[in-house]
Write a protein that holds these residues in place. Sequence first.
Motif, PDB file in Angstrom:
ATOM      1  N   ALA A 247      10.880   3.617 -34.575  1.00  0.00           N
ATOM      2  CA  ALA A 247      10.207   4.312 -35.768  1.00  0.00           C
ATOM      3  C   ALA A 247       8.946   4.464 -35.105  1.00  0.00           C
ATOM      4  CB  ALA A 247      10.457   3.844 -36.873  1.00  0.00           C
ATOM      5  N   LYS A 248       8.657   5.263 -34.059  1.00  0.00           N
ATOM      6  CA  LYS A 248       7.402   5.289 -33.586  1.00  0.00           C
ATOM      7  C   LYS A 248       6.137   6.075 -34.540  1.00  0.00           C
ATOM      8  CE  LYS A 248       5.267   6.283 -29.137  1.00  0.00           C
ATOM      9  NZ  LYS A 248       5.317   6.947 -27.716  1.00  0.00           N
ATOM     10  N   LYS A 249       6.857   6.839 -35.313  1.00  0.00           N
ATOM     11  CA  LYS A 249       5.897   7.880 -35.954  1.00  0.00           C
ATOM     12  C   LYS A 249       5.460   7.009 -37.124  1.00  0.00           C
ATOM     13  CE  LYS A 249       8.159  12.261 -35.038  1.00  0.00           C
ATOM     14  NZ  LYS A 249       8.818  13.595 -35.918  1.00  0.00           N
ATOM     15  N   LYS A 250       5.974   5.883 -37.644  1.00  0.00           N
ATOM     16  CA  LYS A 250       5.570   4.965 -38.807  1.00  0.00           C
ATOM     17  C   LYS A 250       4.412   4.116 -38.232  1.00  0.00           C
ATOM     18  CE  LYS A 250       9.716   4.242 -41.429  1.00  0.00           C
ATOM     19  NZ  LYS A 250      10.675   3.201 -41.970  1.00  0.00           N
ATOM     20  N   GLU A 254      -2.906   2.283 -32.352  1.00  0.00           N
ATOM     21  CA  GLU A 254      -3.124   0.941 -31.900  1.00  0.00           C
ATOM     22  C   GLU A 254      -1.947   0.029 -31.715  1.00  0.00           C
ATOM     23  OE1 GLU A 254      -6.267  -2.455 -33.232  1.00  0.00           O
ATOM     24  OE2 GLU A 254      -6.159  -0.654 -34.296  1.00  0.00           O
ATOM     25  N   GLN A 255      -1.224   0.206 -32.925  1.00  0.00           N
ATOM     26  CA  GLN A 255      -0.006  -0.690 -32.815  1.00  0.00           C
ATOM     27  C   GLN A 255       1.246  -0.233 -32.025  1.00  0.00           C
ATOM     28  OE1 GLN A 255       0.855   0.550 -37.051  1.00  0.00           O
ATOM     29  NE2 GLN A 255       0.179  -1.432 -37.925  1.00  0.00           N
ATOM     30  N   ALA A 342      11.691  -1.593 -38.679  1.00  0.00           N
ATOM     31  CA  ALA A 342      11.626  -0.270 -38.458  1.00  0.00           C
ATOM     32  C   ALA A 342      11.927   0.358 -39.807  1.00  0.00           C
ATOM     33  CB  ALA A 342      12.640   0.353 -37.574  1.00  0.00           C
ATOM     34  N   VAL A 343      12.736  -0.319 -40.422  1.00  0.00           N
ATOM     35  CA  VAL A 343      13.434   0.371 -41.822  1.00  0.00           C
ATOM     36  C   VAL A 343      12.251  -0.101 -42.911  1.00  0.00           C
ATOM     37  CG1 VAL A 343      15.124  -0.023 -43.759  1.00  0.00           C
ATOM     38  CG2 VAL A 343      15.916   0.227 -41.237  1.00  0.00           C
ATOM     39  N   LEU A 344      12.042  -1.189 -42.887  1.00  0.00           N
ATOM     40  CA  LEU A 344      11.099  -1.682 -44.098  1.00  0.00           C
ATOM     41  C   LEU A 344       9.673  -1.316 -44.036  1.00  0.00           C
ATOM     42  CD1 LEU A 344      11.799  -5.676 -44.356  1.00  0.00           C
ATOM     43  CD2 LEU A 344      12.637  -3.387 -45.741  1.00  0.00           C
ATOM     44  N   LYS A 345       9.194  -0.916 -42.528  1.00  0.00           N
ATOM     45  CA  LYS A 345       7.866  -0.599 -42.427  1.00  0.00           C
ATOM     46  C   LYS A 345       7.292   0.657 -43.129  1.00  0.00           C
ATOM     47  CE  LYS A 345       3.902  -0.393 -39.895  1.00  0.00           C
ATOM     48  NZ  LYS A 345       3.035   0.460 -40.630  1.00  0.00           N
ATOM     49  N   ARG A 346       6.259   0.638 -43.934  1.00  0.00           N
ATOM     50  CA  ARG A 346       5.460   1.605 -44.507  1.00  0.00           C
ATOM     51  C   ARG A 346       4.681   2.628 -43.584  1.00  0.00           C
ATOM     52  NH1 ARG A 346       0.623   2.807 -46.200  1.00  0.00           N
ATOM     53  NH2 ARG A 346      -0.079   0.548 -45.769  1.00  0.00           N
ATOM     54  N   PRO A 347       5.145   3.792 -43.463  1.00  0.00           N
ATOM     55  CA  PRO A 347       4.393   4.653 -42.492  1.00  0.00           C
ATOM     56  C   PRO A 347       2.820   4.576 -42.768  1.00  0.00           C
ATOM     57  CG  PRO A 347       6.247   5.902 -43.664  1.00  0.00           C
ATOM     58  CD  PRO A 347       6.003   4.660 -44.394  1.00  0.00           C
ATOM     59  N   GLU A 348       2.205   4.489 -41.497  1.00  0.00           N
ATOM     60  CA  GLU A 348       0.821   4.556 -41.484  1.00  0.00           C
ATOM     61  C   GLU A 348       0.162   5.969 -41.993  1.00  0.00           C
ATOM     62  OE1 GLU A 348      -1.406   2.046 -40.813  1.00  0.00           O
ATOM     63  OE2 GLU A 348       0.287   0.900 -40.503  1.00  0.00           O
ATOM     64  N   THR A 351      -5.586   7.636 -44.135  1.00  0.00           N
ATOM     65  CA  THR A 351      -6.540   6.584 -44.522  1.00  0.00           C
ATOM     66  C   THR A 351      -6.514   5.363 -43.698  1.00  0.00           C
ATOM     67  OG1 THR A 351      -6.330   7.554 -46.827  1.00  0.00           O
ATOM     68  CG2 THR A 351      -7.253   5.359 -46.464  1.00  0.00           C
ATOM     69  N   ASP A 352      -5.406   5.186 -43.518  1.00  0.00           N
ATOM     70  CA  ASP A 352      -5.013   3.704 -42.442  1.00  0.00           C
ATOM     71  C   ASP A 352      -5.683   3.894 -41.062  1.00  0.00           C
ATOM     72  OD1 ASP A 352      -3.779   2.220 -44.461  1.00  0.00           O
ATOM     73  OD2 ASP A 352      -1.828   3.229 -44.021  1.00  0.00           O
ATOM     74  N   GLU A 353      -5.204   5.048 -40.717  1.00  0.00           N
ATOM     75  CA  GLU A 353      -6.079   5.310 -39.365  1.00  0.00           C
ATOM     76  C   GLU A 353      -7.500   5.146 -39.312  1.00  0.00           C
ATOM     77  OE1 GLU A 353      -4.528   5.847 -36.526  1.00  0.00           O
ATOM     78  OE2 GLU A 353      -2.353   6.566 -36.940  1.00  0.00           O
ATOM     79  N   GLU A 354      -8.091   5.911 -40.365  1.00  0.00           N
ATOM     80  CA  GLU A 354      -9.544   5.826 -40.403  1.00  0.00           C
ATOM     81  C   GLU A 354     -10.031   4.633 -40.679  1.00  0.00           C
ATOM     82  OE1 GLU A 354     -10.434   8.470 -43.851  1.00  0.00           O
ATOM     83  OE2 GLU A 354      -9.704  10.344 -42.863  1.00  0.00           O
ATOM     84  N   ASN A 355      -9.536   3.711 -41.391  1.00  0.00           N
ATOM     85  CA  ASN A 355      -9.783   2.336 -41.641  1.00  0.00           C
ATOM     86  C   ASN A 355      -9.618   1.698 -40.279  1.00  0.00           C
ATOM     87  OD1 ASN A 355     -10.423   2.441 -44.266  1.00  0.00           O
ATOM     88  ND2 ASN A 355      -8.325   2.153 -44.934  1.00  0.00           N
TER      89      ASN A 355
END
Length: 370
Positions: A247-250, A254-255, A342-348, A351-355
Amino acid sequence: MSRKNLQIKKHVMTGISYMIPIVVAGGILGALAKGFGGYNIGDAVQPGVTPWSNLDPFSWTGFWWGVNQIGSYAMTFAVAVMAAGTAYSIAGRPGIAPAFILGYVANDTKAGFIGGLILAFAVGYFVNFMKKWKVPKWMNGLMPVLIIPVITTFVVGMLFTVFLSQPLAFIMIKFQNWIISLNGGSKAIIGAVIGACMGFDLGGPVNKTASLAANALGADGIFAPWAAKLIGGMTPPIGAFIAVMIAKKKFSREQVETAKTALPMGLCFITEGVLPFAAADPIRFIISSVLGSSAAGAIALGLGCESPAAHGGVFVVPMMTHPLYFLLALLVGSAVTGIVYAVLKRPETATDEENEELDDESIDFDISVE
């Protein structure tokens, strides 16, 4: 996410950013030493007046013993550096020295990553409290280099020693004895328990307690728990890599890069490579990690795997009983962690990227005296 939570995340990630290079260097050096010098390379040179007294660095054994020793020292200071970096993020330079000292105390008392993190926040906020003190002008120059480090180390250190170290030690000893008592039952159960503990706090007190329980059983000639210890610590980093690939898009840029680093670290039995994931998304990642590590431990021990070494990662797999079963269990457990996360992960989000970019800026040292 609230501003306060963002600040806490920033402080934690800053500390981890300082720790990861030490963990990578120490872990890889240790793995190389065990791979080329033997899984018991740490015991190959008998200590004299100092651990280095009887060393012949020009011999094959002596050379790799030296490499292993350097790697061991690096891992010893990993929590201390993390604590210093976290306290620096909270309180600036005056927080570095006391947090470094107490981070080492946390490591020495087996409080591990979690203990070091608690002490880092305590140091950081106590230093900020002391910065507000009104002192005579002649004391201003002494505050950051003498008064704040000494008082903070004394107060926070003794609070930890008096109120936390003994209760924590008592709980962990009872927990360790319970794990050891499971050895008389199903191997799959003790494998699942040790595996779950290894994947729970990723180098913290629960992880260390399970590791010590496995070591105690290994010292008595019972080597199956060592296989559970190894596989439980290898699964989370490999699982994080699998999750990112699925789930690379999530995940943020950096991750993704962190996951690429975590894969070889996991193969070398360096669980700490996934601390950035656990710090950024603790509940989801720890659930995934525990499920995968417990499954891997249960399968490995259930199929009769045993390890003659307590460390070494993939370098000691050929020496195991049923090495192919161990690799199968590692693959299954890592896949469980990867798929669940991969299923549980909340997509970035944007705003997360900026932080994260703001957090990256905070990682640079500011050498001005505060």
